[in-house]
Write a protein that holds these residues in place. Structure first.
Motif, PDB file in Angstrom:
ATOM      1  N   GLU A  58       8.685  -3.011  30.954  1.00 46.57           N
ATOM      2  CA  GLU A  58       9.895  -2.268  30.570  1.00 46.57           C
ATOM      3  C   GLU A  58      10.537  -1.607  31.789  1.00 46.57           C
ATOM      4  OE1 GLU A  58      11.455  -1.497  27.367  1.00 46.57           O
ATOM      5  OE2 GLU A  58      10.418  -3.369  26.959  1.00 46.57           O
ATOM      6  N   ALA A  59       9.719  -1.064  32.685  1.00 44.13           N
ATOM      7  CA  ALA A  59      10.247  -0.421  33.889  1.00 44.13           C
ATOM      8  C   ALA A  59      10.973  -1.441  34.762  1.00 44.13           C
ATOM      9  CB  ALA A  59       9.125   0.242  34.673  1.00 44.13           C
ATOM     10  N   LYS A  60      10.415  -2.634  34.896  1.00 41.13           N
ATOM     11  CA  LYS A  60      11.052  -3.677  35.698  1.00 41.13           C
ATOM     12  C   LYS A  60      12.382  -4.099  35.074  1.00 41.13           C
ATOM     13  CE  LYS A  60      10.301  -8.276  37.650  1.00 41.13           C
ATOM     14  NZ  LYS A  60      11.697  -8.588  37.564  1.00 41.13           N
ATOM     15  N   ILE A  61      12.405  -4.266  33.759  1.00 39.25           N
ATOM     16  CA  ILE A  61      13.639  -4.664  33.067  1.00 39.25           C
ATOM     17  C   ILE A  61      14.703  -3.587  33.245  1.00 39.25           C
ATOM     18  CG2 ILE A  61      14.650  -5.090  30.793  1.00 39.25           C
ATOM     19  CD1 ILE A  61      11.964  -6.402  30.025  1.00 39.25           C
ATOM     20  N   LYS A  62      14.299  -2.314  33.157  1.00 42.41           N
ATOM     21  CA  LYS A  62      15.259  -1.224  33.304  1.00 42.41           C
ATOM     22  C   LYS A  62      15.834  -1.177  34.717  1.00 42.41           C
ATOM     23  CE  LYS A  62      16.041   3.625  32.439  1.00 42.41           C
ATOM     24  NZ  LYS A  62      15.556   4.854  31.875  1.00 42.41           N
ATOM     25  N   VAL A  63      15.002  -1.399  35.723  1.00 41.04           N
ATOM     26  CA  VAL A  63      15.482  -1.413  37.107  1.00 41.04           C
ATOM     27  C   VAL A  63      16.483  -2.554  37.303  1.00 41.04           C
ATOM     28  CG1 VAL A  63      14.765  -1.840  39.493  1.00 41.04           C
ATOM     29  CG2 VAL A  63      13.493  -0.221  38.093  1.00 41.04           C
ATOM     30  N   ASP A  64      16.169  -3.722  36.750  1.00 44.59           N
ATOM     31  CA  ASP A  64      17.094  -4.857  36.841  1.00 44.59           C
ATOM     32  C   ASP A  64      18.422  -4.541  36.160  1.00 44.59           C
ATOM     33  OD1 ASP A  64      15.138  -6.244  38.187  1.00 44.59           O
ATOM     34  OD2 ASP A  64      14.547  -7.468  36.459  1.00 44.59           O
ATOM     35  N   ALA A  65      18.356  -3.894  34.984  1.00 44.68           N
ATOM     36  CA  ALA A  65      19.568  -3.546  34.255  1.00 44.68           C
ATOM     37  C   ALA A  65      20.395  -2.522  35.028  1.00 44.68           C
ATOM     38  CB  ALA A  65      19.214  -3.001  32.864  1.00 44.68           C
ATOM     39  N   GLU A  66      19.731  -1.551  35.664  1.00 49.20           N
ATOM     40  CA  GLU A  66      20.458  -0.550  36.455  1.00 49.20           C
ATOM     41  C   GLU A  66      21.155  -1.204  37.649  1.00 49.20           C
ATOM     42  OE1 GLU A  66      17.323   2.219  37.255  1.00 49.20           O
ATOM     43  OE2 GLU A  66      17.741   3.386  35.437  1.00 49.20           O
ATOM     44  N   GLY A  67      20.499  -2.175  38.271  1.00 49.48           N
ATOM     45  CA  GLY A  67      21.113  -2.899  39.382  1.00 49.48           C
ATOM     46  C   GLY A  67      22.334  -3.679  38.927  1.00 49.48           C
ATOM     47  N   ALA A  69      24.146  -2.944  36.331  1.00 56.91           N
ATOM     48  CA  ALA A  69      25.167  -1.966  35.949  1.00 56.91           C
ATOM     49  C   ALA A  69      25.946  -1.499  37.169  1.00 56.91           C
ATOM     50  CB  ALA A  69      24.518  -0.769  35.247  1.00 56.91           C
ATOM     51  N   GLN A  70      25.267  -1.297  38.290  1.00 56.19           N
ATOM     52  CA  GLN A  70      25.966  -0.887  39.511  1.00 56.19           C
ATOM     53  C   GLN A  70      26.945  -1.958  39.963  1.00 56.19           C
ATOM     54  OE1 GLN A  70      22.881   0.064  42.323  1.00 56.19           O
ATOM     55  NE2 GLN A  70      22.804   2.215  41.682  1.00 56.19           N
ATOM     56  N   LEU A  71      26.560  -3.223  39.811  1.00 58.58           N
ATOM     57  CA  LEU A  71      27.450  -4.312  40.187  1.00 58.58           C
ATOM     58  C   LEU A  71      28.637  -4.429  39.227  1.00 58.58           C
ATOM     59  CD1 LEU A  71      24.841  -7.072  41.114  1.00 58.58           C
ATOM     60  CD2 LEU A  71      26.224  -5.710  42.687  1.00 58.58           C
ATOM     61  N   LEU A  72      28.385  -4.192  37.952  1.00 57.11           N
ATOM     62  CA  LEU A  72      29.440  -4.339  36.942  1.00 57.11           C
ATOM     63  C   LEU A  72      30.435  -3.182  36.938  1.00 57.11           C
ATOM     64  CD1 LEU A  72      27.542  -5.736  33.834  1.00 57.11           C
ATOM     65  CD2 LEU A  72      29.410  -6.832  35.043  1.00 57.11           C
ATOM     66  N   ASN A  73      29.975  -1.972  37.244  1.00 58.96           N
ATOM     67  CA  ASN A  73      30.877  -0.820  37.223  1.00 58.96           C
ATOM     68  C   ASN A  73      32.049  -1.057  38.159  1.00 58.96           C
ATOM     69  OD1 ASN A  73      29.669   0.874  35.324  1.00 58.96           O
ATOM     70  ND2 ASN A  73      28.207   1.646  36.812  1.00 58.96           N
ATOM     71  N   GLY A  74      33.237  -0.883  37.635  1.00 59.87           N
ATOM     72  CA  GLY A  74      34.428  -1.042  38.453  1.00 59.87           C
ATOM     73  C   GLY A  74      35.023  -2.442  38.421  1.00 59.87           C
ATOM     74  N   ILE A  75      34.357  -3.400  37.785  1.00 62.34           N
ATOM     75  CA  ILE A  75      34.901  -4.759  37.678  1.00 62.34           C
ATOM     76  C   ILE A  75      36.152  -4.704  36.793  1.00 62.34           C
ATOM     77  CG2 ILE A  75      34.495  -7.053  36.664  1.00 62.34           C
ATOM     78  CD1 ILE A  75      32.937  -6.815  39.133  1.00 62.34           C
ATOM     79  N   THR A  76      37.168  -5.450  37.181  1.00 63.43           N
ATOM     80  CA  THR A  76      38.390  -5.540  36.387  1.00 63.43           C
ATOM     81  C   THR A  76      38.623  -6.991  36.001  1.00 63.43           C
ATOM     82  OG1 THR A  76      39.358  -3.663  37.551  1.00 63.43           O
ATOM     83  CG2 THR A  76      40.870  -5.094  36.357  1.00 63.43           C
ATOM     84  N   LEU A  77      38.785  -7.218  34.713  1.00 64.35           N
ATOM     85  CA  LEU A  77      39.119  -8.542  34.208  1.00 64.35           C
ATOM     86  C   LEU A  77      40.559  -8.528  33.746  1.00 64.35           C
ATOM     87  CD1 LEU A  77      35.978  -9.339  32.014  1.00 64.35           C
ATOM     88  CD2 LEU A  77      36.456 -10.132  34.312  1.00 64.35           C
ATOM     89  N   GLU A  78      41.277  -9.606  34.033  1.00 56.60           N
ATOM     90  CA  GLU A  78      42.676  -9.663  33.627  1.00 56.60           C
ATOM     91  C   GLU A  78      42.873 -10.858  32.705  1.00 56.60           C
ATOM     92  OE1 GLU A  78      46.791 -10.224  35.939  1.00 56.60           O
ATOM     93  OE2 GLU A  78      45.685  -8.392  36.411  1.00 56.60           O
ATOM     94  N   HIS A 131      26.533  -2.486  27.147  1.00 61.24           N
ATOM     95  CA  HIS A 131      25.217  -1.872  26.958  1.00 61.24           C
ATOM     96  C   HIS A 131      24.159  -2.856  27.451  1.00 61.24           C
ATOM     97  CE1 HIS A 131      22.198   0.687  25.189  1.00 61.24           C
ATOM     98  NE2 HIS A 131      21.672  -0.362  24.604  1.00 61.24           N
ATOM     99  N   LEU A 132      23.606  -2.596  28.630  1.00 62.10           N
ATOM    100  CA  LEU A 132      22.663  -3.517  29.249  1.00 62.10           C
ATOM    101  C   LEU A 132      21.217  -3.278  28.820  1.00 62.10           C
ATOM    102  CD1 LEU A 132      24.226  -3.454  32.800  1.00 62.10           C
ATOM    103  CD2 LEU A 132      24.375  -5.294  31.132  1.00 62.10           C
ATOM    104  N   TYR A 133      20.869  -2.012  28.567  1.00 55.58           N
ATOM    105  CA  TYR A 133      19.508  -1.665  28.185  1.00 55.58           C
ATOM    106  C   TYR A 133      19.559  -0.334  27.446  1.00 55.58           C
ATOM    107  CZ  TYR A 133      14.445  -1.449  28.531  1.00 55.58           C
ATOM    108  OH  TYR A 133      13.113  -1.390  28.221  1.00 55.58           O
ATOM    109  N   LYS A 134      18.429   0.192  27.016  1.00 55.21           N
ATOM    110  CA  LYS A 134      18.384   1.398  26.190  1.00 55.21           C
ATOM    111  C   LYS A 134      19.289   2.516  26.708  1.00 55.21           C
ATOM    112  CE  LYS A 134      13.750   0.521  24.523  1.00 55.21           C
ATOM    113  NZ  LYS A 134      12.356   0.855  24.660  1.00 55.21           N
ATOM    114  N   ASP A 135      19.115   2.946  27.935  1.00 56.25           N
ATOM    115  CA  ASP A 135      19.907   4.043  28.478  1.00 56.25           C
ATOM    116  C   ASP A 135      20.796   3.593  29.627  1.00 56.25           C
ATOM    117  OD1 ASP A 135      18.655   5.773  26.712  1.00 56.25           O
ATOM    118  OD2 ASP A 135      17.036   6.227  28.104  1.00 56.25           O
TER     119      ASP A 135
END
Length: 148
Positions: A58-67, A69-78, A131-135
């Motif tokens: 679970e910890a590994k999955i959460k770290v992957d999801a956080e990574g 999320a950092q890449l996705l934040n700020g993405i703009t789709l048109e 929503h990538l993972y629990k939190d």
């Protein structure tokens, strides 16, 4: 009867927890579906080992999801769509369209994780939560423009 839960059960408990339930519920529902096992010393040791393994996973999955999320934040789709008067779309932009747009940009996101309360039917900028993972959530911008 005391049982050890092998997975989360709503209104009963979480994985690895020892809970007391009625005998019939345990015998007829929890045990046959392998949702729980009887609580004895041998099973408690096995479940504790499984729980430790599950926590690491679970910890590994959460770290992957956080990574991600950092890449996705700020993405703009048109998206260019046909629109009538007052900027209302003839169609709509759905979570499937957003999933397709993210795939074209190199992100693998399941459309079930895209939180759209209802499809986008108006021109303009819209914030969409993924929503990538629990939190772990990411926020992208979907810009809907009028098709020429």
């Amino acid at each position: 009867m005391e049982v050890i839960l092998r997975e989360d059960v709503e209104k009963l408990g979480s994985r690895g927890q020892v809970v007391k339930v009625k005998d019939g519920f345990a015998r007829n529902y929890l045990l046959p579906r392998r949702i729980a096992i009887t609580a004895n010393e041998g099973n408690k040791k096995i479940v504790e080992q499984e729980r430790q393994s599950w926590l690491r996973k679970e910890a590994k999955i959460k770290v992957d999801a956080e990574g991600q999320a950092q890449l996705l934040n700020g993405i703009t789709l048109e998206f260019a769509r046909k629109a009538g008067e007052e900027d209302h779309l003839f169609g709509s932009v759905t979570s499937g369209d957003i999933e397709e747009g993210l795939t074209k940009k190199g992100f693998n996101v399941d459309k079930k994780k895209i939180r759209l309360e209802e499809p986008i039917k108006v021109l303009g900028e819209h914030k969409v939560i993924i929503h990538l993972y629990k939190d772990v959530d990411a926020e992208i911008t979907v810009n809907v423009v009028k098709e020429a």
